[in-house]
Structures are given as structure tokens and as C-alpha cells.
Write a protein that holds these residues in place. Sequence first.
Motif, PDB file in Angstrom:
ATOM      1  N   GLY A 109     -15.722 -80.405  29.106  1.00  0.00           N
ATOM      2  CA  GLY A 109     -15.229 -80.555  27.684  1.00  0.00           C
ATOM      3  C   GLY A 109     -15.822 -81.621  26.800  1.00  0.00           C
ATOM      4  N   GLN A 110     -15.947 -82.949  27.503  1.00  0.00           N
ATOM      5  CA  GLN A 110     -16.558 -84.153  26.871  1.00  0.00           C
ATOM      6  C   GLN A 110     -17.572 -84.693  27.958  1.00  0.00           C
ATOM      7  N   PRO A 111     -18.660 -84.153  28.265  1.00  0.00           N
ATOM      8  CA  PRO A 111     -19.593 -84.680  29.317  1.00  0.00           C
ATOM      9  C   PRO A 111     -20.025 -85.912  28.871  1.00  0.00           C
ATOM     10  N   HIS A 112     -20.016 -86.550  27.864  1.00  0.00           N
ATOM     11  CA  HIS A 112     -20.557 -87.969  27.242  1.00  0.00           C
ATOM     12  C   HIS A 112     -19.572 -88.981  27.729  1.00  0.00           C
ATOM     13  N   ARG A 113     -18.564 -88.665  28.108  1.00  0.00           N
ATOM     14  CA  ARG A 113     -17.548 -89.662  28.766  1.00  0.00           C
ATOM     15  C   ARG A 113     -17.684 -89.988  30.118  1.00  0.00           C
ATOM     16  N   VAL A 114     -18.461 -88.866  30.789  1.00  0.00           N
ATOM     17  CA  VAL A 114     -18.527 -89.216  32.327  1.00  0.00           C
ATOM     18  C   VAL A 114     -19.787 -89.660  32.583  1.00  0.00           C
ATOM     19  N   LEU A 115     -19.655 -90.788  33.598  1.00  0.00           N
ATOM     20  CA  LEU A 115     -21.020 -91.256  34.189  1.00  0.00           C
ATOM     21  C   LEU A 115     -20.908 -90.662  35.553  1.00  0.00           C
ATOM     22  N   SER A 116     -20.191 -90.496  36.286  1.00  0.00           N
ATOM     23  CA  SER A 116     -20.160 -89.507  37.569  1.00  0.00           C
ATOM     24  C   SER A 116     -18.813 -89.046  37.858  1.00  0.00           C
ATOM     25  N   LEU A 117     -18.731 -88.061  38.829  1.00  0.00           N
ATOM     26  CA  LEU A 117     -17.633 -87.381  39.064  1.00  0.00           C
ATOM     27  C   LEU A 117     -17.107 -87.671  40.649  1.00  0.00           C
ATOM     28  N   THR A 118     -16.083 -87.997  41.161  1.00  0.00           N
ATOM     29  CA  THR A 118     -15.578 -87.959  42.457  1.00  0.00           C
ATOM     30  C   THR A 118     -14.382 -87.097  42.632  1.00  0.00           C
ATOM     31  N   LEU A 119     -14.414 -85.890  43.201  1.00  0.00           N
ATOM     32  CA  LEU A 119     -13.390 -85.061  43.160  1.00  0.00           C
ATOM     33  C   LEU A 119     -12.664 -85.041  44.450  1.00  0.00           C
ATOM     34  N   ALA A 225     -22.125 -76.047  34.179  1.00  0.00           N
ATOM     35  CA  ALA A 225     -22.850 -76.985  33.094  1.00  0.00           C
ATOM     36  C   ALA A 225     -22.888 -78.346  33.507  1.00  0.00           C
ATOM     37  N   ILE A 226     -22.063 -78.881  34.345  1.00  0.00           N
ATOM     38  CA  ILE A 226     -21.803 -80.094  34.733  1.00  0.00           C
ATOM     39  C   ILE A 226     -23.282 -80.877  35.191  1.00  0.00           C
ATOM     40  N   GLU A 227     -23.382 -81.734  34.650  1.00  0.00           N
ATOM     41  CA  GLU A 227     -24.855 -82.597  34.618  1.00  0.00           C
ATOM     42  C   GLU A 227     -24.534 -84.136  35.528  1.00  0.00           C
ATOM     43  N   ALA A 228     -23.263 -84.402  35.455  1.00  0.00           N
ATOM     44  CA  ALA A 228     -22.992 -85.666  36.064  1.00  0.00           C
ATOM     45  C   ALA A 228     -22.999 -85.736  37.471  1.00  0.00           C
ATOM     46  N   PRO A 229     -23.547 -86.850  38.159  1.00  0.00           N
ATOM     47  CA  PRO A 229     -23.708 -86.746  39.702  1.00  0.00           C
ATOM     48  C   PRO A 229     -22.171 -86.595  40.153  1.00  0.00           C
ATOM     49  N   THR A 230     -22.116 -85.484  40.984  1.00  0.00           N
ATOM     50  CA  THR A 230     -20.876 -85.388  41.481  1.00  0.00           C
ATOM     51  C   THR A 230     -20.753 -85.518  43.000  1.00  0.00           C
ATOM     52  N   LEU A 231     -19.500 -86.184  43.369  1.00  0.00           N
ATOM     53  CA  LEU A 231     -19.081 -86.186  44.826  1.00  0.00           C
ATOM     54  C   LEU A 231     -17.718 -85.558  44.910  1.00  0.00           C
ATOM     55  N   ILE A 232     -17.967 -84.538  46.174  1.00  0.00           N
ATOM     56  CA  ILE A 232     -16.523 -84.080  46.481  1.00  0.00           C
ATOM     57  C   ILE A 232     -16.339 -84.656  47.840  1.00  0.00           C
ATOM     58  N   LEU A 233     -15.174 -84.947  48.076  1.00  0.00           N
ATOM     59  CA  LEU A 233     -14.461 -85.624  49.220  1.00  0.00           C
ATOM     60  C   LEU A 233     -13.143 -84.890  49.563  1.00  0.00           C
ATOM     61  N   HIS A 234     -13.203 -84.355  50.768  1.00  0.00           N
ATOM     62  CA  HIS A 234     -12.075 -83.262  51.236  1.00  0.00           C
ATOM     63  C   HIS A 234     -11.766 -83.529  52.608  1.00  0.00           C
ATOM     64  N   GLY A 235     -10.337 -83.352  52.832  1.00  0.00           N
ATOM     65  CA  GLY A 235     -10.064 -83.526  54.259  1.00  0.00           C
ATOM     66  C   GLY A 235     -10.120 -82.193  55.179  1.00  0.00           C
ATOM     67  N   THR A 236     -10.428 -82.509  56.469  1.00  0.00           N
ATOM     68  CA  THR A 236     -10.719 -81.231  57.183  1.00  0.00           C
ATOM     69  C   THR A 236      -9.295 -80.712  57.642  1.00  0.00           C
ATOM     70  N   LEU A 237      -8.182 -81.281  57.344  1.00  0.00           N
ATOM     71  CA  LEU A 237      -6.962 -80.972  57.818  1.00  0.00           C
ATOM     72  C   LEU A 237      -6.294 -80.351  56.320  1.00  0.00           C
ATOM     73  N   GLU A 280     -19.017 -93.953  49.702  1.00  0.00           N
ATOM     74  CA  GLU A 280     -19.313 -92.894  48.938  1.00  0.00           C
ATOM     75  C   GLU A 280     -19.166 -93.000  47.492  1.00  0.00           C
ATOM     76  N   ILE A 281     -17.928 -93.331  47.290  1.00  0.00           N
ATOM     77  CA  ILE A 281     -17.870 -93.542  45.693  1.00  0.00           C
ATOM     78  C   ILE A 281     -18.706 -94.619  45.088  1.00  0.00           C
ATOM     79  N   LEU A 282     -18.973 -95.802  45.859  1.00  0.00           N
ATOM     80  CA  LEU A 282     -19.889 -96.915  45.091  1.00  0.00           C
ATOM     81  C   LEU A 282     -21.178 -96.295  45.106  1.00  0.00           C
ATOM     82  N   GLY A 283     -21.468 -95.354  45.973  1.00  0.00           N
ATOM     83  CA  GLY A 283     -23.041 -95.082  46.202  1.00  0.00           C
ATOM     84  C   GLY A 283     -23.110 -94.250  44.895  1.00  0.00           C
TER      85      GLY A 283
END
Length: 283
Positions: A109-119, A225-237, A280-283
Motif C-alpha cells: 500500500g505504501q511501498p515508499h515507507r519500506v526499506l526492506s521486509l523481514t517476515l 508488486a513488492i519491490e523491497a528486498p524481502t527475507l522470510i524466516l520460518h520455523g521448521t516446527l 540474516e536481518i542485518l544482512g
Amino acid sequence: MMPVNGIQVCLETFGERADPPLLLLAGEASSMDWWDDEFCRRLAAGGRFVIRYDHRDTGRSTAFPAGAAYSGVDLMNDALGVLDALGVPAAHLVGLSLGGALAQRIAVGQPHRVLSLTLIATSAGLGPDATPVLAGVTALAARAGPGAEVRVRAATDGVDWSDRRAAVAGLIAEIRARGGPFTPDEPQLRRLAERVYDRSADLGAARENHRRAGYGPPVRDRLPAIEAPTLILHGTLDQHFPAEHPRELARVIPGSRLVWLEGVGHEVPPRAVWHQVLTEILG
């Protein structure tokens, strides 16, 4: 305390204002206490201006009576309002579960507010009833960890959230039901649960109101449409959002990268995986 979106929001910062800002978005009905103090300090030591805050109805932010009519969109606007209150035009967003859904909504919705995403521990778009909205994967809602959710409901069924002892025990049981082998031990969980309770006006109302608010209208179809660098962290359990969910996120967000957290459930990343998560986040 800051005026945000017509309410008062409690926030805290770590690090130097001159560093790139990073906003931590907690999970459903969760105050900023869930982001461990030391975790925040380590992010700041990595060269980030770290911001954490209490969602409305959590911690010291404005509390509402049970049944309050606000939405997931309001929760998203609160996050943006925190940035506005601090004069931050854009930030790295790190969102857990509900926080990850809010971060996705901001990114489309407001991509100009996002430098990167960690989900972290989240899904590719959630509807107002918290049911996964994943195009072409009709069976996922039925497979979203029903056994895990039964255990969570059993752990918290009948808890009197107004009673400190009962509420603390309920929070501990809930964390354990969703966690894994690296989930903190009881003394550490008790300290966290007591802090959460003592900083909250009404845990029961907060939980009900956040459930009623939901996540806002689905945005899954807009994620490509997301262009911000995006990292997805997810637990195997993670049985609340099993493996199909992060894989779908990685599929629909261009250039995103999925990193598995071995032995982690649906929980704030435990200390055992902090090195991996922080790197990962700092990278």
C-alpha cells in the motif's frame, strides 16, 4: 508515549537516530515486550535505529473495552503512525505473525515507507477471519496445523485473564504449545509473562479485540508488486503456519529469500537461533 492515529502509543528506541531505522511489529495481541531487550540491543549494535512499540490494546498503549470496533487496517496505520511520530520516512520492517501481515500490507500500500521486509512466522495474506488466502491451494486452510491449535486452545481454555496468576500460567502454556525444543524454560517464560501482564490494562479484552479486528482485506494478489528486498524466516516446527505458507510467500514475492529456522515453532525466535536471525536481518 506518542499521539498516533488518534490514540496514545507506547514506544521505545535503541541505538542511534543516524542509523537506518528498523521497526519491529509484534504478533496478535502482543506488546513490545515479546521483542527481547537484548535482541533489540544486538540489532542496534549492528547499526540500526531500532523501534519497538505496543500495539493498541497492549502494553501501555491505549486500551479499549472488549468488543471495540477497530480493524487490521487501523493496526497497520498505527505502525505507520509510529514512524511518523519519530519523523521516520521509511524503515526496515520486521514483522512476526500478525506483524508480518501488517508489514506486507504496508509494502503493497505504501511501498515508499519500506526499506526492506523481514517476515517471520507469517503467511501470504490473511483474511479477516485469519484464514489463509492462498490462490490455488484450497486445502491449506484445513491443513493449517489443527492439532497445534487444539493444543493452544486447550492450554488457554477457561483462563481468567483478569487474574494475574491464571493469566501468567495461561501465557506460559500457550507459548509452550506453539513452541519447540528451543523455547525458553519456565523461569524465563514466567518473567516474560509477568512483565506482559503487569504492563497490560486488560489481556482478555486485547485478545478478543485483536481477533475481531483480523488482518484487514487480503493483499495476497498484490504481493507480486513488492519491490523491497524481502527475507522470510520460518520455523521448521511451525504448525500454525506450516511449510506451505512460507513457500507460497517466497513464490509470490519477487526476489524474496526463504530461510528455515530449525527446531523453531510459531514463536518469537528463541535465543538459540538469535545469531542466525540477527545475521540474516542485518544482512
